[in-house]
Scaffold this motif. Structure first.
Motif, PDB file in Angstrom:
ATOM      1  N   ALA A   1     -36.185 -68.924 -30.658  1.00 18.98           N
ATOM      2  CA  ALA A   1     -35.904 -67.599 -31.203  1.00 18.98           C
ATOM      3  C   ALA A   1     -36.924 -67.287 -32.286  1.00 18.98           C
ATOM      4  N   VAL A   2     -37.401 -66.065 -32.283  1.00 17.30           N
ATOM      5  CA  VAL A   2     -38.264 -65.581 -33.358  1.00 17.30           C
ATOM      6  C   VAL A   2     -37.425 -64.640 -34.207  1.00 17.30           C
ATOM      7  N   VAL A   3     -37.130 -65.072 -35.426  1.00 16.97           N
ATOM      8  CA  VAL A   3     -36.311 -64.281 -36.336  1.00 16.97           C
ATOM      9  C   VAL A   3     -37.236 -63.376 -37.143  1.00 16.97           C
ATOM     10  N   VAL A   4     -37.132 -62.095 -36.922  1.00 19.15           N
ATOM     11  CA  VAL A   4     -38.002 -61.123 -37.589  1.00 19.15           C
ATOM     12  C   VAL A   4     -37.284 -60.623 -38.839  1.00 19.15           C
ATOM     13  N   CYS A   5     -37.967 -60.672 -39.990  1.00 17.72           N
ATOM     14  CA  CYS A   5     -37.312 -60.246 -41.220  1.00 17.72           C
ATOM     15  C   CYS A   5     -38.240 -59.383 -42.058  1.00 17.72           C
ATOM     16  N   ASP A   6     -37.649 -58.704 -43.003  1.00 15.74           N
ATOM     17  CA  ASP A   6     -38.337 -57.789 -43.911  1.00 15.74           C
ATOM     18  C   ASP A   6     -38.919 -58.575 -45.076  1.00 15.74           C
ATOM     19  N   PRO A   7     -40.050 -58.126 -45.670  1.00 14.63           N
ATOM     20  CA  PRO A   7     -40.648 -58.867 -46.772  1.00 14.63           C
ATOM     21  C   PRO A   7     -40.012 -58.577 -48.130  1.00 14.63           C
ATOM     22  N   ASP A   8     -38.818 -58.008 -48.138  1.00 11.78           N
ATOM     23  CA  ASP A   8     -38.107 -57.701 -49.377  1.00 11.78           C
ATOM     24  C   ASP A   8     -37.045 -58.777 -49.621  1.00 11.78           C
ATOM     25  N   PRO A   9     -37.125 -59.536 -50.734  1.00 15.02           N
ATOM     26  CA  PRO A   9     -36.131 -60.590 -50.995  1.00 15.02           C
ATOM     27  C   PRO A   9     -34.699 -60.057 -51.021  1.00 15.02           C
ATOM     28  N   ALA A  10     -34.520 -58.817 -51.471  1.00 20.23           N
ATOM     29  CA  ALA A  10     -33.175 -58.254 -51.533  1.00 20.23           C
ATOM     30  C   ALA A  10     -32.575 -58.088 -50.137  1.00 20.23           C
ATOM     31  N   ARG A  11     -33.438 -57.946 -49.140  1.00 21.31           N
ATOM     32  CA  ARG A  11     -32.954 -57.795 -47.761  1.00 21.31           C
ATOM     33  C   ARG A  11     -32.991 -59.106 -46.986  1.00 21.31           C
ATOM     34  N   ALA A  12     -33.439 -60.169 -47.645  1.00 20.31           N
ATOM     35  CA  ALA A  12     -33.579 -61.447 -46.947  1.00 20.31           C
ATOM     36  C   ALA A  12     -32.246 -61.965 -46.436  1.00 20.31           C
ATOM     37  N   ARG A  13     -31.164 -61.720 -47.197  1.00 22.03           N
ATOM     38  CA  ARG A  13     -29.875 -62.267 -46.793  1.00 22.03           C
ATOM     39  C   ARG A  13     -29.356 -61.649 -45.496  1.00 22.03           C
ATOM     40  N   MET A  14     -29.998 -60.545 -45.059  1.00 21.80           N
ATOM     41  CA  MET A  14     -29.566 -59.932 -43.815  1.00 21.80           C
ATOM     42  C   MET A  14     -29.747 -60.856 -42.617  1.00 21.80           C
ATOM     43  N   VAL A  15     -30.638 -61.849 -42.729  1.00 23.48           N
ATOM     44  CA  VAL A  15     -30.844 -62.765 -41.605  1.00 23.48           C
ATOM     45  C   VAL A  15     -29.951 -63.990 -41.694  1.00 23.48           C
ATOM     46  N   MET A  16     -29.147 -64.110 -42.758  1.00 24.98           N
ATOM     47  CA  MET A  16     -28.349 -65.326 -42.912  1.00 24.98           C
ATOM     48  C   MET A  16     -27.363 -65.550 -41.760  1.00 24.98           C
ATOM     49  N   PRO A  17     -26.585 -64.536 -41.326  1.00 27.23           N
ATOM     50  CA  PRO A  17     -25.697 -64.785 -40.183  1.00 27.23           C
ATOM     51  C   PRO A  17     -26.447 -65.262 -38.942  1.00 27.23           C
ATOM     52  N   LEU A  18     -27.658 -64.716 -38.728  1.00 28.35           N
ATOM     53  CA  LEU A  18     -28.463 -65.152 -37.591  1.00 28.35           C
ATOM     54  C   LEU A  18     -28.868 -66.616 -37.729  1.00 28.35           C
ATOM     55  N   LEU A  19     -29.364 -66.976 -38.911  1.00 25.71           N
ATOM     56  CA  LEU A  19     -29.789 -68.358 -39.133  1.00 25.71           C
ATOM     57  C   LEU A  19     -28.617 -69.312 -38.977  1.00 25.71           C
ATOM     58  N   LYS A  20     -27.434 -68.900 -39.442  1.00 28.55           N
ATOM     59  CA  LYS A  20     -26.245 -69.738 -39.295  1.00 28.55           C
ATOM     60  C   LYS A  20     -25.921 -69.953 -37.817  1.00 28.55           C
ATOM     61  N   ALA A  21     -25.947 -68.879 -37.057  1.00 35.60           N
ATOM     62  CA  ALA A  21     -25.629 -68.991 -35.629  1.00 35.60           C
ATOM     63  C   ALA A  21     -26.632 -69.884 -34.909  1.00 35.60           C
ATOM     64  N   LEU A  22     -27.899 -69.774 -35.264  1.00 39.00           N
ATOM     65  CA  LEU A  22     -28.932 -70.603 -34.634  1.00 39.00           C
ATOM     66  C   LEU A  22     -28.745 -72.075 -34.968  1.00 39.00           C
ATOM     67  N   ASP A  23     -28.449 -72.361 -36.231  1.00 35.35           N
ATOM     68  CA  ASP A  23     -28.297 -73.758 -36.638  1.00 35.35           C
ATOM     69  C   ASP A  23     -27.015 -74.369 -36.087  1.00 35.35           C
TER      70      ASP A  23
END
Length: 677
Positions: free
Chosen positions: A100-122
Motif C-alpha cells: 500500500a502507498v499511503v499518500v499524506c499531506d505535508p501539514d503536521p496538523a493533518r498528519a493524524r488523518m492517516v492514523m486509522p489507515l496505518l492502524k489497519a495496515l499494521d
C-alpha cells in the motif's frame, strides 16, 4: 529471493480525502508510459474517478483498477477512495494488494488523518510505504513532519531521502541509500547532480538514522554499525526489501504529483522492493502448497452490459474463461487496461486482477477454487452511521427498487438496506450523507429507479403509568343476526422491557372460551397505535368479566368490544411517550475528547465517562447514552472536529419516558403525519 517481475504486483493507493491519490495515479501512469497526457480532476478526465458520481463530486467514490507496466514489469494499481464515507472499498482492496502507498499531506496538523489507515495496515501486517505529496507546499521541515508521522505509526518510519532546498523551495532530493543527489525537472526525469555542500551534514545524519532503524532487524548490520563499519548498499537494499515485506519498517518518500516530482523515484522503489504474489499468499493465506487455481473477490459490481462482475485477485493461476470457479462457470474474463472499459481476455495468470463474469453465488471476500469456496479471513463490514428513508417516486416501482437496492448493497457492503417494521419505512444505512447521496444517484443512473428521500422516523412507542378497568360493549342489529360482544378488561402497566401479556379470569362461562382469543387479538391490534399515535408496549390486560348472546355473539364482535374497552381504558391510564435511547461509543483523538462530550450533552445525551482507546496512543473512547432522535447528524459533528478521523458505534439500549415540550412536539408531528397519510 523470489523473482518479482514474473507476475503482476498490486499496489493500493490509499490516503485521506484531498491528499492527491488520483493525481498521483495520473503521474505514475505517465511515468509508466500508459498515458501521455495527464488528466485533471477539475477537467473530469482522469483515469481514476471514471464514474459520473465520482466526477460530479470531484472525488473517488469507488476503487478504480488500472493495469500498466514499468520497465516490462506488470503492475496493477488500486486507486482507493479517500473519503471516510467510502472506506469500505479501500479496506477490501488492501486485503488483496502486495503493498500500500499511503499518500499524506505535508501539514503536521493533518498528519493524524492517516492514523486509522496505518492502524489497519499494521493490524493485518500489510506492507506499506508513505508518500508525502505536495511537498512544494510544505510550511514545515521534513524533520518536523516525520516526527508527527512517527507519533501515529506503530512501526518505525524509514526516511529514504532528504530534500534539497533552494531559496526555501524543495528543488530536489538526496537518496539516502545510494547517496546520489537529483534535481527535479517538472514533467521529466530528475537530473543527477553533485550533492550540494549545504546538504551533506543533514544527509549523513538522516542516513545514520535509516541504518540504525534497519539494524534493529539485522544483527549483522548492527555489528557493523557498532564497529563504525559502513554496510554495503546491497545489504541495505536487501534489508529494506525484507523489512517492508514483513511490515517491520515503513519507507517514507516525498514529492509532488502535480509537477511529477519524486514519482519515478517512488516507482523504482515499488519495482525493487514490493513483495510478489507468492510472498503475499504466504502472508495472507498461510498457503499449504496447493497448486490448484485460487482467486479472491474484493469487489462486486453490476454493469449494464456484462451483468454481475466479481473483481478478484488471482492468487494462483491460471484461470480461464469457461472453466469453473467457486462452483460456478466463468462467463467472461476481463482485464483493466482501461478502467471504464474492461477488455475481454481468455485467461489470467497468478497475481493478476481480473473481472469475472456471472459468478452469481460469489460475494465480496469469497476465496474461490475450482469447486467451491474456502473460509477466508476478511474484515468486518463497517457499522452503519447514517440513514435515509426512501420510497419509489413512481407508483409500481417497489419491486424494481428492492432489486436495485439488493445489487447496490452487494456492490458496497457498507450500504445496508432495512425494512423497519416499527415505522413501516424502507431505510438505507451508510457511512454519511455523501455516501447515501451517491447511492440514490446510482439508483437513478444504473437502475432507472427514481426515489424520494426523507429523514427517517424515530420509532417512538408509548406506555401507561396507571391501572384502570373498563367495559367494552359492542351491539349492533342489522335485521338478521346481529353483533354482540361484552368484555370487562383490567389494564395495568408492566416493567420497562417486559412487553405485553394477556390473561383471563373468566368463571362461569360468561365469555365462552372460543371468543377469548378474539379478545386478545383485539387488544393486540389496538395496541399498534395508541392515543399518542405510537405502538403501546409494556402493559398487561386481564379479561375478568363479560357477557354474550347465544345467537348474535361472534369472534369479530368480541374483538371489536375489546378495542372499544382499550380505547377508553388506556386514556385513563396516563399514557406516556417512550423514546429509544442508544448506547454510543465515540472514538476520537484525545484533544477532541471534550468536543465529543459536548456533542453528547448538547443532544440531550448522558455522558457515562471515557477511557483510553485500547492500542491507540493519544485516542479516547467516550461512552454515553443518546436519544435516537439526536443521532442523525452526530457523525457530521464528530468528523468536522477531528479532521474526519473520529467515528462512533451504537446499539439500542432501552426506552425512556419523554415528557414536556419535546414530547408535545413529537405527538403533534405524529398526528399531522397520520392525518395526511
Amino acid at each position: 529471493m523470489p523473482d518479482r517481475a514474473t507476475s503482476p504486483r498490486v499496489a493500493a493507493l490509499v490516503g485521506p480525502y484531498l491528499s492527491g491519490k488520483t493525481s498521483l495515479l495520473e503521474s505514475l501512469l505517465m511515468a509508466c508510459g500508459t498515458v501521455h497526457r495527464k488528466g485533471r480532476i477539475e477537467d473530469h478526465n482522469t483515469v481514476g474517478d471514471a464514474s459520473p458520481e465520482a466526477r460530479d463530486r470531484a472525488m473517488s467514490v469507488e476503487v478504480n483498477v488500472v493495469e500498466t507496466t514499468y520497465l516490462d514489469d506488470p503492475w496493477v494499481f488500486l486507486d482507493c477512495p479517500g473519503s471516510v464515507e467510502f472506506q469500505q472499498d479501500a479496506v477490501n482492496a488492501l486485503m488483496v494488494c502486495d503493498v500500500a502507498v499511503v499518500v499524506c499531506d505535508p501539514d503536521p496538523a493533518r498528519a493524524r488523518m492517516v492514523m486509522p489507515l496505518l492502524k489497519a495496515l499494521d493490524q493485518r501486517s500489510i506492507p506499506h510505504m508513505i508518500f508525502i505529496n505536495k511537498i512544494e507546499t510544505a510550511q514545515v521541515t521534513l524533520r518536523e513532519l516525520m516526527e508527527s508521522l512517527q507519533e501515529i505509526s506503530d512501526r518505525p518510519l524509514a526516511l529514504r531521502e532528504v530534500p534539497i532546498r533552494e531559496d526555501g523551495k524543495v528543488t530536489g532530493y538526496v537518496d539516502l541509500v545510494s547517496e546520489r543527489a537529483y534535481r527535479y525537472k517538472p514533467g521529466e526525469p530528475s537530473d543527477l547532480i553533485q550533492m550540494p555542500e549545504h546538504i551533506k551534514s543533514r544527509e549523513e545524519e538522516a542516513r545514520q538514522e535509516l541504518l540504525e532503524n534497519l539494524a534493529d532487524t539485522n544483527d549483522h548490520m548492527l555489528e557493523a554499525l557498532l564497529e563504525d563499519v559502513v554496510p554495503p548498499k546491497e545489504e541495505v537494499y536487501e534489508t529494506l526489501t525484507r523489512d517492508l515485506a514483513e511490515d517491520r519498517v515503513v519507507p517514507v518518500f516525498f514529492g509532488g504529483a502535480l509537477e511529477d516530482n519524486g514519482i519515478v523515484r517512488l516507482m523504482k522503489a515499488l519495482r525493487h522492493e514490493t513483495p510478489c504474489c507468492d510472498e503475499t499468499i504466504q502472508r495472507r493465506l498461510v498457503d499449504s502448497g496447493d497448486t490448484a487455481p485460487l482467486a479472491q473477490v474484493f469487489k462486486t459490481i453490476h454493469a449494464a452490459h456484462t451483468g454481475k462482475m466479481s473483481l478478484a485477485r488471482v492468487w494462483r493461476g491460471p484461470i480461464k474463461d469457461g472453466t469453473h470457479l467457486g462452483g460456478d462457470k466463468i462467463n467472461g474474463l476481463y482485464s483493466f487496461t482501461t478502467p471504464s472499459q474492461p477488455s475481454k481476455i481468455v485467461g489470467a495468470e497468478s497475481g493478476a486482477v481480473v473481472g469475472i463474469g456471472r459468478l452469481e453465488a460469489a460475494v465480496t471476500g469469497d476465496l474461490l477454487n475450482a469447486k467451491d469456496k474456502r473460509e477466508a479471513d476478511w474484515p468486518a463490514v463497517l457499522s452503519p452511521l447514517a440513514s435515509i428513508s426512501v420510497r419509489p417516486a413512481k407508483h409500481g416501482d417497489d419491486v424494481k427498487l428492492s432489486g436495485a437496492l439488493a445489487r447496490l448493497s452487494e456492490e458496497d457492503p457498507s450500504l445496508k438496506v432495512e425494512q423497519n417494521n416499527e415505522t413501516n419505512e424502507l431505510l438505507i444505512w451508510g457511512q454519511g450523507d455523501i455516501h447515501l447521496q451517491v447511492a440514490v444517484a446510482r439508483l437513478a443512473r444504473q437502475y432507472n429507479v427514481e426515489v424520494t428521500t426523507e429523514k427517517p422516523l424515530v420509532p417512538y412507542q408509548e406506555t401507561i403509568r396507571k391501572s384502570a378497568s373498563k367495559q367494552g360493549r359492542f351491539k349492533r342489529q342489522t335485521g338478521g343476526h346481529g353483533q354482540f360482544g361484552d368484555v370487562h378488561l383490567e389494564i395495568k402497566p408492566r416493567g420497562r422491557g417486559e412487553g405485553f401479556a394477556f390473561s383471563d379470569r373468566i368463571t362461569g362461562g360468561v365469555v365462552p372460551r372460543q371468543y377469548i382469543p378474539a379478545v386478545e387479538q383485539g387488544v393486540r391490534e389496538w395496541s399498534r397505535q395508541g392515543p399518542l399515535g405510537f405502538p403501546v408496549v409494556d402493559f398487561e390486560v386481564a379479561l375478568y368479566d363479560g357477557s354474550y348472546h347465544t345467537v348474535d355473539s361472534s369472534e369479530q364482535a368480541f374483538k371489536t368490544a375489546a378495542q372499544l374497552a382499550m380505547r377508553e381504558g388506556i386514556a385513563a391510564c396516563e399514557p406516556v411517550l417512550l423514546e429509544p435511547i442508544l448506547k454510543v461509543e465515540i472514538s476520537v483523538p484525545n484533544d477532541a475528547t471534550s468536543k465529543a462530550q459536548r456533542a453528547l450533552s448538547t443532544r440531550r445525551g448522558q455522558i457515562m465517562g471515557f477511557d483510553q482507546k485500547e492500542g491507540w496512543d493519544g485516542w479516547d473512547v467516550v461512552h454515553g447514552m443518546l436519544p435516537q432522535s439526536e443521532m442523525h447528524d452526530l457523525i457530521v459533528e464528530i468528523r468536522s472536529t477531528t479532521m474526519g478521523v473520529g467515528t462512533f458505534s451504537w446499539t439500542f439500549d432501552h426506552l425512556q419516558e419523554l415528557t414536556g415540550r419535546d414530547a408535545e412536539q413529537v405527538v403533534k408531528h405524529r398526528k399531522d403525519l397520520l392525518e395526511n397519510a
